[in-house]
Motif scaffolding. Structure first.
Motif, short mmCIF file in Angstrom:
data_model
loop_
_atom_site.label_atom_id
_atom_site.label_comp_id
_atom_site.label_asym_id
_atom_site.label_seq_id
_atom_site.Cartn_x
_atom_site.Cartn_y
_atom_site.Cartn_z
N TRP A 161 -7.96 -40.57 1.90
CA TRP A 161 -8.98 -40.49 1.43
C TRP A 161 -8.52 -39.40 0.40
CZ3 TRP A 161 -14.69 -39.32 2.38
CH2 TRP A 161 -15.34 -39.18 1.23
N PHE A 162 -8.49 -38.15 1.51
CA PHE A 162 -7.40 -36.89 0.26
C PHE A 162 -6.68 -36.05 1.78
CE2 PHE A 162 -11.45 -35.75 1.31
CZ PHE A 162 -11.55 -34.16 2.07
N GLU A 163 -5.52 -35.66 0.78
CA GLU A 163 -4.48 -35.00 1.91
C GLU A 163 -4.60 -33.63 0.99
OE1 GLU A 163 -1.14 -37.68 2.69
OE2 GLU A 163 0.19 -35.69 3.73
N VAL A 164 -4.94 -32.73 2.09
CA VAL A 164 -4.40 -31.15 0.88
C VAL A 164 -3.75 -30.17 2.11
CG1 VAL A 164 -5.49 -28.92 0.11
CG2 VAL A 164 -6.61 -31.59 -0.51
N PHE A 196 -5.28 -30.47 5.85
CA PHE A 196 -6.02 -31.29 5.31
C PHE A 196 -5.97 -32.55 5.38
CE2 PHE A 196 -11.00 -30.53 5.12
CZ PHE A 196 -11.37 -31.05 6.21
N PHE A 204 -10.07 -42.31 5.00
CA PHE A 204 -10.89 -43.83 4.42
C PHE A 204 -10.86 -44.46 5.64
CE2 PHE A 204 -14.32 -45.92 3.41
CZ PHE A 204 -15.10 -45.06 1.84
#
Lengths: 630, 544, 100
Positions: free
Chosen positions: A69-72, A75, A79
């Motif tokens: 979903w997101f990856e920063v 973090f 999903f």
């Protein structure tokens, strides 16, 4: 525990999502098709769930990682969906009860102009709810969590022309949002500590750091705030009674069987955290008992059939939280399931009554409907006995288990108050039996007091009633032995269940039986007594009738207060002070410009004079300035 | 590998060329409808081509590289070290794309302008040039030129095509902004002068200024203050926000969209690109105060938005609230929050831009923006109601819409740096739902007043063409943010590392300077001039 | 022999009269004449001091001043005439278009 990849999980939420789109697109021109499309989508999903449940072996977890979903930085949130025994139970309830309610709705909404919208929202709700229970991390759960809130908002305000309904929807959304903010803090705190929001990773991390009690207490409390919003507990329960503005199938599906139990599900899902936060558990227990009691006391005097059921739901949710607070999660889920059966049945029955009586909801204008709508009456009666907790109906087993769990809690913070809590819980159980019998008697017994021509509902509506009533009849006795074992991999092993005889069962259900008998007595034989009692207990009965004045207090203390602050901030602070300072600066510049301007007369001789004076000043400075300075 | 096509110059000056073209178009009478149509076609074609060029550039963009790409450098005023120096990195590329993406939509939405269409479109095109130049300039002087150039077209857009109080609004906007940027201008010169003192030559190139200008902490604090004021007014950070509602309410729809969508981000961009790298220590010291202001802005903006009776003003105050989140994420200075902040800038451009366009749809038909004049619209304009719902949900950050990713990243990142403030800021999440849903309920739900709004027509095909891309983006950015985030990450990391490293370096520099003074004082008691020259020597060693 | 201070005093008086005239009078011709008076006051002090110091520079300066005064008379009178044409008046108080 082994994790198996299973892409079929992706289909489970996708199916109702697709159904939702199709129901809207096709339903716009072919309105009658919308309901069937949505129902079909639901049934297919149910089939998918059943097949998944059968493919799930003990100690196994199915997982499906749709995409990152997101990856920063560190973090990383996928999903991802996950299917274990707890999810299985939830999914079965959601899709099973959901399918029945969809079927019911095709008849209930058959002449509504916006039914394509209705089914679109209803399927969208199924999607969100499935996402909620399937989510493999807190964020996907949160997606579902807010998604069901949105659908609830849309469905409560479904008849949007009535501004009161629309505003009830808004109230539900906003109150839920307050809870959601608490939930978000919980996520932030966990992320801050462990750098992950995945359930499996969190449970490992928390299990290996059991000493962070303060953090867990705080996180559990934050998450519980979220649960009070979604699952209508004090202090955030006020939206649920208003939510009855929505069509009745919505009340049955969202505000009784599924969405409102999300908080209970979340606690069961995060049980590894809650068991480490006994202080929070104690708070939850107190709030749960208080909520159950207050809601039941309110339900005693309500005359709107849906309002009675709404407060009853709040009260029963309180029971679920009691079990969760006691740390016996399978019981909480057990009551969730049985409650889904009998409360959905009750709501659908109420819907059937409302439908049959041409949109009458006031029980004072009903009565004697037993002979007009027998199927509805019988199923409603069965569910009433079930919720009253009478052996051997479903409600008996779950409620009995809850009281047993609460009574044997080992929580250092509850030692002193346990007896008080138990007393209130038993009292609530009695009141439950009483007010439900009251609603049954007022609706179905005696003589008809209304002016419409009541009629039995079509098969699409009675069939779900029958199915749900039989589940309310038989599911308990089966689940009470199977469920604890089945859920053990997720929520831990429960103590061995004591097999009881019929006599024991009936003896244990004396509270419920007493409530039912008193109810029947008062509302079929001694008809004048309730009114006299109402008068005799004036301040208390008024309190109950007016819902303990929660709405008024909130309205006065919070809504109006904040509204006034917002007006003050805008009119006084923003317009006068801040913008006043800005405009004041501009005005100051203008005034100083005015002053400077008056020297510019345009007259040459004035300029000459300035020149002369200035020259003199310069001369003066050169001649005498040195002396002054030196 | 990036080819040698001068993307950045083309992107920047193509719109300007378009503005010139508009005035060179032969033949038609400027007052006729036909002329308006032709002008719109030219403007749309150019902005759209510009968007395509920027997309092409995105394909050539190397996401793993953290430095500037597509760099173009040429001497401009060599005597003063001023150069024409453009470049782009993972932070600015998205803002560039946001600008190029919004401009064609704004041109499409210009059909409500009937008066002096050519001038309006030309202003918009000049504005695009100025915005893109601001985002790409790596020479501080060039940046300042573009920064001020943004004001002129906006001044005309509000002042000529605005509403009733347009003169007041446009003057307030321009004067307020100029006030801040002049202080920044002075600060720029101070930095350049210090650089000259220390290095012996003049330059306005940002990288050199950042790396080789050694400032004392006191200087940094003053200079950062000047920069922060200029950028803070532009953002706007509470309490410098009062120009915003006035400007938004008076601006024509397109003007509001560009203002909210891109211009407000320039302040945040300036903080990232200039203020923090140049004055890292001051940035760290100011951060808690800026965060407090940001959080006040979040809550205050939301509360004030709730009190509004004018839809456009409500949306304007909601911008104050949303940009508060962006500032909070920015000053929290960690990877998650900074990424979230940049992402939220894009989200805000999409969702608030769309909300302004929706208000424009209503205003074009009914010429009123008062909430009380509407109600029950869904019966009459269902498509409008649907679009309004989607963008409302995006604005209140519902999961799976774009707003959620941004707000979540900002809040979860900021929570690590400022836990208490973040908790307060989360109140904005609740209040956001309150004012937006109240607005939605009062306009869209309820009974339709036939006499007032019975003749309202639904969103037309052309209007739908404006909304569709925005609608797609709302869900795309909510479901698949990764393509956006992954292209930001190396630049964001480099930015944070640079700020950190530079801050340490400056601390060391000041320490050395004090130490060398003391040493000299103790040993030889020579005159101060010698001491300062030896400081420069130690500085040179430092750099090598 | 008249002492030089007499000349200088006269010059100062003439200059002051000129200044006061420029400031007080409204007729631009009078103002113009007052300016001439101020120039001549300066001339007087130049000549007087030149004689007193035995230095011719002062007298040369006087010639310059006279040339400038002549040019000024030409331009100034032309301005006054065009001013009269435009406004039917030579009052300086009427020519206040430049006021702020």
């Amino acid at each position: 525990m082994e994790v198996t990849e299973s892409s079929i999980l992706g289909l489970i939420p996708l199916c109702p999502l697709l159904g939702s789109l199709l129901a809207f697109v096709i339903g716009r021109s072919q309105k009658d098709l919308a309901g069937w499309i949505a129902t079909l989508a639901c049934v297919i999903t149910f089939g998918l769930v059943v097949s998944t449940v059968f493919s799930l072996s003990e100690g196994e977890i199915l997982a499906f990682n749709a995409f990152t979903w997101f990856e920063v930085g560190s973090f990383d949130v996928d999903f991802a969906l996950r299917f274990d025994q707890l999810t299985a139970v939830m999914c079965l309830v959601i899709t099973g009860v959901g399918s029945l309610i969809h079927l019911y709705s095709t008849a209930y909404m058959h002449d509504d102009q916006g039914r394509h919208r209705f089914f679109c929202y209803l399927n969208l709700f199924m999607f969100s709810m499935l996402l909620l229970v399937l989510g493999a991390n807190m964020l996907v759960l949160f997606v579902g969590w807010e998604g069901v809130g949105l659908c609830s908002y849309l469905l409560i305000g479904f008849w949007y022309n009535n501004l009161a309904y629309a505003s009830a929807g808004r109230k539900a959304f906003v109150v839920n949002r307050i809870g959601d903010a608490g939930f978000l803090f919980g996520i932030f705190l966990l992320y801050r500590q462990f750098d992950t929001v995945d359930f499996i990773e969190l449970s490992t991390a928390i299990a290996s750091n059991p000493e962070l009690t303060a953090l867990y207490t705080l996180v559990a409390f934050c998450l519980f705030i979220g649960a009070t919003g979604k699952s209508a507990q004090i202090p955030l329960f006020v939206w649920l009674p208003d939510a009855m503005a929505g069509p009745t199938p919505v009340s049955a599906l969202i505000h009784a069987a599924t969405m409102v139990t999300a908080g209970v599900y979340m606690m069961a899902r995060m049980n590894f955290l809650f068991v480490l936060a006994p202080y929070t558990q104690a708070i939850i227990a107190v709030i749960a008992v208080l909520t159950a009691f207050v809601a039941a006391a309110t339900a005693l005097t309500q005359n709107d059939i849906k309002k009675v059921l709404a407060y009853s739901t709040v009260s029963q949710l309180g029971f679920m939280f009691m079990a969760a607070a006691a740390g016996v999660y399978w019981v909480a889920v057990f009551h969730l399931v049985t409650h889904a059966f009998f409360k959905a049945c009750l709501f659908l029955g109420a819907g059937s009554v409302i439908h049959g009586c041409h949109h009458e909801q006031d029980m004072r204008k009903m009565g004697g409907l037993l002979k007009y709508m027998p199927v509805t009456a019988v199923t409603y009666g069965i569910s009433t006995l079930a919720i009253a907790g009478i052996y051997p109906l479903a409600g008996y087993f779950s409620k009995h288990a809850i009281l047993a769990a609460l009574g044997t809690t080992v929580n250092p913070y509850l030692e002193l108050s346990l007896n008080v809590l138990m007393t209130f819980a038993s009292l609530t159980a009695f009141m439950t039996a009483f007010y439900m019998t009251r609603s049954f008697a007022m609706t179905f017994l005696g003589d008809y007091r209304g002016h419409a021509h009541p009629h039995e509902s079509p098969w699409q509506m009675t069939m779900p009633l029958v199915v749900l009533a039989s589940l309310a009849l038989f599911a308990g006795i089966w689940l009470v032995t199977t469920l604890p074992e089945y859920l053990a991999p997720v929520v831990g092993h429960a103590g061995s269940h004591h097999q009881e005889s019929i006599i024991e069962g009936l003896v244990h259900s004396w509270v419920g039986i007493l409530g039912v008998l008193v109810g029947l007595l008062l509302y079929t034989k001694l008809l004048s007594v309730p009114a006299a009692l109402f008068k005799a207990l004036r301040p208390l009965s008024q309190l109950s009738l007016n819902k303990f004045y929660f709405d008024e207090i909130y309205d006065f203390l919070i809504v109006r207060f904040l509204g006034r602050i917002s007006q003050f901030l805008f009119k006084t602070v923003d317009q006068n002070m801040i913008d006043g300072a800005v405009n004041g600066t501009a005005a100051l510049v203008e005034v100083s410009g005015e002053v400077a301007r008056s020297t510019q007369s345009g007259q040459v001789r004035h300029y000459a004079l300035y020149m002369f004076v200035a020259t003199l000043a310069v001369l003066f400075f050169f001649v005498f300035g040195g002396k002054i300075g030196g | 590998m990036a080819n040698n096509f001068p993307y950045l110059s083309v992107l920047t000056f193509l719109p300007l060329l378009g503005a010139v073209l508009l005035y060179l178009m032969p033949g038609l009478n400027p007052k006729s409808d036909q002329h308006g149509k032709a002008s719109r076609c030219v403007a749309f074609a150019l902005t759209f081509v510009n968007f395509l060029v920027s997309l092409r550039m995105l394909m050539d963009f190397q996401s793993s590289e953290s430095g500037y790409q597509f760099v173009e450098q040429a001497a401009w005023i060599p005597n003063f070290g001023i150069s024409y120096y453009l470049g782009i990195d993972g932070i600015s590329i998205w803002l560039v794309l946001l600008a190029t993406f919004l401009m064609p939509l704004v041109v499409l939405a210009s059909y409500s302008i009937h008066d002096k269409v050519r001038g309006y479109l030309a202003s918009m095109l000049v504005l695009e040039t100025a915005m893109l130049g601001t985002l790409m300039a790596l020479d501080v002087f060039l940046f300042y030129v573009f920064w001020e150039l943004m004001l002129a077209p906006m001044y005309f857009i509000i002042g000529i095509w605005g509403g009733q109080r347009r003169i007041y609004a446009t003057l307030k906007f321009v004067l307020y902004t100029v006030f801040g940027s002049l202080l920044m201008f002075v600060a720029i010169f101070y930095v350049v002068w210090r650089f000259y003192e220390q290095q012996g030559h003049l330059t306005f190139v940002l990288e050199e200024l950042v790396r080789f200008t050694n400032l004392s902490l006191k200087e940094e604090l003053w200079l950062f203050g000047a920069f922060a004021l200029a950028f803070g007014i532009k953002v706007p950070i509470f309490p410098f926000h009062t120009w915003l509602p006035d400007a938004h309410v008076e601006a024509p729809t397109g003007g509001s969209v560009v203002l909210a969508g891109v211009l407000l981000k320039m302040g945040l961009y300036g903080l990232i690109r200039f203020a923090y790298p140049l004055f890292p220590r001051a940035g760290e010291i100011y951060a808690p105060y800026l965060a407090i202001l940001a959080v006040i802005g979040v809550v205050y903006g939301a509360m004030v938005a709730w009190a509004q009776t004018d839809i456009k003003k409500l949306v304007a105050y909601s911008s104050v609230s949303h940009l508060g989140y962006c500032v909070l994420g920015l000053v929290a200075l960690n990877e998650v929050s900074t990424t979230g902040s940049i992402y939220q800038m894009l989200n805000h451009g999409v969702s608030t831009g769309a909300l302004f366009l929706l208000v424009g749809v209503l205003y074009d038909r009914k010429h009123t923006r008062l909430i009380a004049d509407y109600g029950g619209l869904v019966d009459r304009v269902p498509l409008f109601a649907f679009l309004f719902l989607v963008f409302t949900l995006s604005s209140i950050a519902l999961p799976l819409t774009n707003g959620f990713i941004g707000e979540f990243l900002i809040l979860s990142g900021s929570f690590k740096t400022f836990p208490i403030l973040t908790i307060v800021a989360t109140a904005g999440v609740v209040l956001g739902a309150v004012y937006m849903l109240t607005l939605y309920m009062k306009t869209v739900f309820g009974e339709l007043d036939q006499s007032k709004n019975g003749d309202l027509t639904d969103v037309s095909k052309r209007e739908l063409a404006v909304f569709m891309p925005l609608l797609v983006l709302v869900f795309w950015m909510g479901l698949f943010p990764q393509p956006f985030l992954s292209r930001m990450s190396s630049s964001v990391n480099a930015y944070l590392a640079q700020v950190k490293e530079r801050s340490d370096e400056l601390k060391r520099y000041e320490f050395d300077q004090i130490a060398s003074y003391q040493k000299l004082h103790e040993e030889t008691e020579v005159v101060v001039t010698t001491a300062s020259s030896s400081t420069f020597l130690s500085l040179d060693e430092h750099r090598s | 022999m008249v002492p030089v201070s007499y000349y200088l005093t006269l010059s100062a008086i003439m200059f002051t009269v000129g200044v006061v005239g420029v400031v007080v009078r409204r007729n631009s011709i009078v103002v113009f004449m007052c300016i001439e008076l101020m120039l001549n006051a300066v001339n007087l002090s130049f000549v007087a001091l030149s004689h007193y110091l035995g230095n011719l520079n002062g007298q040369i300066a006087v010639f310059f001043v006279m040339v400038v005064a002549a040019a000024e008379a030409a331009v100034g009178l032309a301005i006054i005439i065009s001013m009269f044409r435009a406004m039917k008046s030579v009052e300086t108080s009427n020519a206040d278009q430049l006021n702020g």
